[in-house]
Design an enzyme around this catalytic site. Structure first.
Site, PDB file in Angstrom:
ATOM      1  N   THR A  19       0.830  -1.210   0.000  1.00  0.00           N
ATOM      2  CA  THR A  19       0.000   0.000   0.000  1.00  0.00           C
ATOM      3  C   THR A  19       0.862   1.257   0.000  1.00  0.00           C
ATOM      4  OG1 THR A  19      -1.557  -1.296   1.301  1.00  0.00           O
ATOM      5  CG2 THR A  19      -2.075   1.017   1.035  1.00  0.00           C
ATOM      6  N   CYS A  31      11.687   9.914  -4.148  1.00  0.00           N
ATOM      7  CA  CYS A  31      10.428   9.320  -3.673  1.00  0.00           C
ATOM      8  C   CYS A  31      10.743   8.047  -2.890  1.00  0.00           C
ATOM      9  CB  CYS A  31       9.483   9.049  -4.835  1.00  0.00           C
ATOM     10  SG  CYS A  31       9.891   7.581  -5.804  1.00  0.00           S
ATOM     11  N   CYS A  52       6.200  -6.556  11.202  1.00  0.00           N
ATOM     12  CA  CYS A  52       5.836  -6.565  12.626  1.00  0.00           C
ATOM     13  C   CYS A  52       5.211  -7.900  13.022  1.00  0.00           C
ATOM     14  CB  CYS A  52       4.886  -5.420  12.932  1.00  0.00           C
ATOM     15  SG  CYS A  52       5.637  -3.815  12.661  1.00  0.00           S
TER      16      CYS A  52
HETATM   17 ZN   LIG Z   1      11.641   7.929  -7.185  1.00  0.00          ZN
END
Ligand SMILES: [Zn+2]
Length: 338
Positions: A130, A167, A184
């Site tokens: 996600t 990014c 986790c």
């Molecule tokens: Zn990038």
């Protein structure tokens, strides 16, 4: 003159009364309201950020209480969705701000709608898939995004500023194969690191909203057990499929429905295509002929000899006690998408 609720923040010179006004007009979307997201939401509400959208698909469970500070045993007992439980607790602390709870699973169909009317998105997610989708959606729409992740006793934070810096994919590379990295659910997580990472995320969010010169341009890697904090540069990769070439493979790969195994649970989540045609009330009514149906404000529980699931108003279902995604799909088709 009486001092107001934000007095200590207004006399902090990098914010001041002008900055405080900016925060009160700011809109923030937090995706994932677990340990990170709930903690960030709490801090931003304390700081007086005017609008918070809290997005999460899960229900509060007993194992969350070890690190997810906002939630209570009563939330577990009442099976409250995390987004709603967080909204209710935060509203008691600050009634002057607007808080919207979205009890949905974030997917390529709905992510753009969630992020395009806010100033910034904060990452409280627990899974990389996600996150990579969020990274694409934020690049496509030029939305600033504060990445934070934790596992074990370690964590990472980086501001993703489209058009300005690297990014998430520049930082982490291509999405690793499922099962090839720690989560986790496999190695655990401790509360101190979630709070440190959430604090960095909240501070970076405030700085970005204020247009501060102190916005961190590096990635931060830290560990609460091994006691270190490192800052390092990340290069913007001109070959990066997301911020270099603006190719949005995940965002554009819109399947008809999604099946996801829910880590740590003997359960699969099936999310149908969101084309607005799902009639929740009609499906619940039809279920009543097939087994035991219990409906609350947020979801419906269904049980018979063959099937055991929770159905949400957005058409998504969590199918319990099935060994595979295929079997979850079969039950979904028989009882929900019929
Ligand atoms: Zn990038």
């Amino acid at each position: 003159m009486a001092v107001g609720r934000y007095h200590r923040q207004e006399i902090f010179y990098p914010i001041g009364p002008e900055g405080q006004k900016k925060l009160q007009h700011a809109r923030v979307c937090i995706i994932g309201i677990g340990a990170l997201g709930a903690s960030v939401a709490n801090m931003l509400a304390q700081a007086g950020v005017g609008y918070l959208r809290l997005v999460d698909r899960d229900i509060v469970e007993l194992t969350n209480l070890q690190r997810q500070a906002l939630f209570t045993e009563e939330d577990v007992e009442q099976q409250l969705p995390k987004a709603e439980a967080a909204r209710a607790h935060i509203a008691q602390m600050n009634s002057e701000i607007e808080i919207e709870a979205k009890i949905i699973d974030v997917n390529p169909h709905n992510i753009e709608k969630l992020i395009t009317d806010v100033d910034i998105v904060v990452d409280g997610l627990d899974n990389l898939e996600t996150r990579y989708l969020l990274n694409e959606a934020c690049d496509k729409h030029g939305i600033r995004y504060v990445y934070g992740g934790v596992v074990g006793s370690g964590g990472m934070v980086m501001n993703v500023l489209p058009g300005e810096g690297p990014c998430l994919e520049c930082l982490l590379g291509p999405l690793p194969e499922e099962g090839s990295y720690d989560t986790c659910d496999t190695v655990g997580v401790i509360s101190p690191i979630t709070n440190i990472v959430a604090s960095y995320e909240a501070a970076e969010t405030m700085k970005i909203l204020l247009g501060s010169e102190s916005v961190c341009r590096q990635a931060i890697s830290l560990d609460a057990w091994d006691s270190y904090t490192e800052f390092f540069d990340v290069d913007k990769d001109p070959e990066c499929p997301v911020c270099g070439k603006h190719q949005y493979e995940r965002l554009e790969h819109r399947q008809k429905s999604y099946t996801a195994s829910l880590c740590g649970h003997d359960a699969y989540q099936v999310t149908p295509e969101d084309d607005g045609s799902f009639d929740y009330e009609a499906v619940v009514k039809a279920l009543e002929a097939d087994g035991d149906v219990k409906k609350n404000k947020f979801f419906t529980t269904f049980k018979n000899d063959e099937a055991d699931f929770k159905l949400f108003p957005d058409g998504r279902a969590i199918i319990n006690g099935v060994p595979s995604g295929e079997e979850a799909q079969t039950i979904f088709a028989k009882y929900i998408d019929r």
